[in-house]
Design a protein around this motif. Structure first.
Motif, PDB file in Angstrom:
ATOM      1  N   GLN A 177       0.816  -1.204   0.000  1.00 63.51           N
ATOM      2  CA  GLN A 177       0.000   0.000   0.000  1.00 63.51           C
ATOM      3  C   GLN A 177       0.857   1.264   0.000  1.00 63.51           C
ATOM      4  OE1 GLN A 177      -3.676  -0.020  -0.064  1.00 63.51           O
ATOM      5  NE2 GLN A 177      -2.842  -1.911  -0.898  1.00 63.51           N
ATOM      6  N   VAL A 178       1.991   1.202   0.688  1.00 59.29           N
ATOM      7  CA  VAL A 178       2.883   2.353   0.733  1.00 59.29           C
ATOM      8  C   VAL A 178       3.602   2.526  -0.598  1.00 59.29           C
ATOM      9  CG1 VAL A 178       4.931   3.324   1.841  1.00 59.29           C
ATOM     10  CG2 VAL A 178       3.185   2.187   3.226  1.00 59.29           C
ATOM     11  N   VAL A 179       4.177   1.452  -1.127  1.00 60.71           N
ATOM     12  CA  VAL A 179       4.925   1.531  -2.382  1.00 60.71           C
ATOM     13  C   VAL A 179       4.016   1.985  -3.523  1.00 60.71           C
ATOM     14  CG1 VAL A 179       6.175   0.173  -4.112  1.00 60.71           C
ATOM     15  CG2 VAL A 179       6.694  -0.115  -1.681  1.00 60.71           C
ATOM     16  N   ALA A 180       2.763   1.550  -3.495  1.00 58.75           N
ATOM     17  CA  ALA A 180       1.801   1.950  -4.530  1.00 58.75           C
ATOM     18  C   ALA A 180       1.133   3.284  -4.233  1.00 58.75           C
ATOM     19  CB  ALA A 180       0.736   0.862  -4.695  1.00 58.75           C
ATOM     20  N   ARG A 181       1.584   3.966  -3.182  1.00 62.91           N
ATOM     21  CA  ARG A 181       1.096   5.293  -2.808  1.00 62.91           C
ATOM     22  C   ARG A 181      -0.407   5.312  -2.542  1.00 62.91           C
ATOM     23  NH1 ARG A 181       4.544   9.293  -3.174  1.00 62.91           N
ATOM     24  NH2 ARG A 181       2.961  10.874  -3.559  1.00 62.91           N
ATOM     25  N   ALA A 248       0.848  -5.234  -5.482  1.00 62.70           N
ATOM     26  CA  ALA A 248      -0.246  -4.373  -5.018  1.00 62.70           C
ATOM     27  C   ALA A 248      -1.338  -4.277  -6.068  1.00 62.70           C
ATOM     28  CB  ALA A 248       0.287  -2.984  -4.684  1.00 62.70           C
ATOM     29  N   VAL A 249      -0.944  -4.161  -7.331  1.00 63.80           N
ATOM     30  CA  VAL A 249      -1.935  -4.094  -8.400  1.00 63.80           C
ATOM     31  C   VAL A 249      -2.686  -5.416  -8.506  1.00 63.80           C
ATOM     32  CG1 VAL A 249      -2.286  -3.779 -10.876  1.00 63.80           C
ATOM     33  CG2 VAL A 249      -0.609  -2.364  -9.662  1.00 63.80           C
ATOM     34  N   GLY A 282      -1.211   3.676 -15.377  1.00 66.00           N
ATOM     35  CA  GLY A 282      -1.951   4.058 -14.171  1.00 66.00           C
ATOM     36  C   GLY A 282      -2.548   2.875 -13.449  1.00 66.00           C
ATOM     37  N   GLY A 283      -1.732   1.852 -13.200  1.00 68.12           N
ATOM     38  CA  GLY A 283      -2.214   0.637 -12.545  1.00 68.12           C
ATOM     39  C   GLY A 283      -2.943   0.911 -11.239  1.00 68.12           C
ATOM     40  N   LEU A 284      -2.393   1.796 -10.424  1.00 68.37           N
ATOM     41  CA  LEU A 284      -3.056   2.241  -9.203  1.00 68.37           C
ATOM     42  C   LEU A 284      -2.845   3.744  -9.085  1.00 68.37           C
ATOM     43  CD1 LEU A 284      -2.188  -0.488  -6.518  1.00 68.37           C
ATOM     44  CD2 LEU A 284      -4.448   0.082  -7.399  1.00 68.37           C
ATOM     45  N   LYS A 285      -3.916   4.496  -9.031  1.00 65.72           N
ATOM     46  CA  LYS A 285      -3.813   5.939  -8.896  1.00 65.72           C
ATOM     47  C   LYS A 285      -3.431   6.298  -7.468  1.00 65.72           C
ATOM     48  CE  LYS A 285      -6.329  10.242  -9.690  1.00 65.72           C
ATOM     49  NZ  LYS A 285      -7.608  10.858 -10.109  1.00 65.72           N
ATOM     50  N   SER A 286      -2.474   7.200  -7.326  1.00 63.62           N
ATOM     51  CA  SER A 286      -2.037   7.620  -6.003  1.00 63.62           C
ATOM     52  C   SER A 286      -3.192   8.230  -5.216  1.00 63.62           C
ATOM     53  CB  SER A 286      -0.902   8.636  -6.119  1.00 63.62           C
ATOM     54  OG  SER A 286      -0.593   9.182  -4.851  1.00 63.62           O
ATOM     55  N   ARG A 287      -3.261   7.859  -3.934  1.00 63.41           N
ATOM     56  CA  ARG A 287      -4.266   8.438  -3.043  1.00 63.41           C
ATOM     57  C   ARG A 287      -3.683   9.480  -2.104  1.00 63.41           C
ATOM     58  NH1 ARG A 287      -7.684   3.067  -1.001  1.00 63.41           N
ATOM     59  NH2 ARG A 287      -8.476   2.452  -3.070  1.00 63.41           N
ATOM     60  N   ILE A 288      -2.379   9.767  -2.259  1.00 61.43           N
ATOM     61  CA  ILE A 288      -1.727  10.679  -1.309  1.00 61.43           C
ATOM     62  C   ILE A 288      -1.056  11.843  -2.017  1.00 61.43           C
ATOM     63  CG2 ILE A 288      -1.403   8.887   0.430  1.00 61.43           C
ATOM     64  CD1 ILE A 288       1.531   8.741  -0.444  1.00 61.43           C
TER      65      ILE A 288
END
Length: 310
Positions: A177-181, A248-249, A282-288
């Motif tokens: 979760q951290v690495v994928a932001r 993560a993805v 954009g496999g996982l869009k940053s939430r931070i």
């Protein structure tokens, strides 16, 4: 130096391979070059780009669980901003120190090469960092860094608590979760972890290394502190970070990927390559990307945090 156990007792402190297997101090020669004087710091704070400031204020409950407030740079001069930090409870990270503090960075890279030479097989391919300017008694919560780190301490007294890099203290699902932001660097924490901490006190002129990903937390010991945190990546860390991102993805799509400590180097490299493609699409869009900022530094305000001017 304070330690809860001797190096011989501790053994290897991480499940991940790499040349650094436990926290260790090294001397450095940056202090006498004047990088952390009030005058030098005020000048750096005055000219540093506002978008590269991270200004944090941490609060803790009785169980050690943290809540975070983030601040904006505001309009103080460098002298005023330094005074607010010195009298408050703020933790200020100046990102991209390699560009923002070029003289300090050049000198620190020379010290980095000396320390790297003490670890056979360690070959950094990228270096980046942040200048950390923090209030007396400020604390940073339990977290990990997705890179190797050398912390060059320049001013004040600082205590670091470094924990084992096993699944109990460092759950790889949380790392994903951290690495994928998807979250910030904080990890699940319980006070029971304190029995497993390696505790290291830092004085100016000392640098600290610790194993890749090792969870840690930081406390300033009654004095205003200045440190340069230098991140570095090697090819093995790039492969593993890419594999963690790919995992993560996969997990976000309902998959159940194997943890990376069970993967061979070719498998890690393949997942790193996959991560490059996944990031491009954009496999996982940053939430931070954007934090809600609710204060600006202010001289004389409680904790050094004044009302945000709108």
């Amino acid at each position: 130096m304070t330690q809860t156990a001797t190096p011989a007792d501790l053994g290897r402190r991480t499940r991940y391979p790499g040349p650094i297997d436990q926290a260790k101090k090294h001397p450095h020669a940056l202090v006498d070059q004047g990088f952390a004087t009030d005058e030098a710091l005020a000048e750096i704070l005055h000219r540093y780009p506002a978008d590269l400031f991270d200004i944090n204020l941490y609060d803790y409950d009785d169980d050690g669980q943290v809540s975070l407030r983030t601040g904006a740079r505001g309009g103080l001069s460098g002298d005023q901003l330094l005074a607010a930090i010195q009298a408050g409870r703020l933790w200020v990270n100046l990102r991209q120190a390699e560009a923002g503090c070029p003289d300090l960075w050049t000198a620190a890279m020379g010290e980095f090469r000396k320390i790297q030479a003490t670890y056979p097989g360690m070959r950094a391919v990228t270096n980046a960092g942040q200048l950390i300017i923090s209030s007396p008694v400020a604390k940073v919560p339990y977290h990990f860094d997705a890179a190797g780190v050398i912390l060059f301490h320049l001013r004040g007294r600082k205590r670091l608590f470094i924990y084992p890099g096993d699944e109990t203290h460092l759950p790889e699902k949380a790392m994903e979760q951290v690495v994928a932001r998807q979250t910030t660097e904080e990890l699940p924490y319980t006070r029971a972890f304190e029995a497993d901490a390696q505790v290291m006190d830092l004085e100016p002129g000392e640098a600290l290394t610790w194993p890749l990903y090792a969870p840690h937390r930081v406390e300033n010991l009654d004095r205003f502190c200045v440190s340069l945190s230098m991140d570095f990546q090697t090819w093995p860390t790039r492969f593993r970070n890419g594999a963690i991102y790919t995992n993560a993805v996969i997990r976000s799509r309902g998959g159940r990927p194997r943890f990376t400590d069970g993967m061979s180097t070719p498998e890690l490299a393949a997942r790193w390559a996959a991560s490059l493609a996944l990031r491009r699409v954009g496999g996982l869009k940053s939430r931070i990307e954007h934090f809600e900022r609710d204060f600006t530094p202010e001289v004389g305000a409680a904790d050094g945090a004044g009302a945000l001017q709108t």
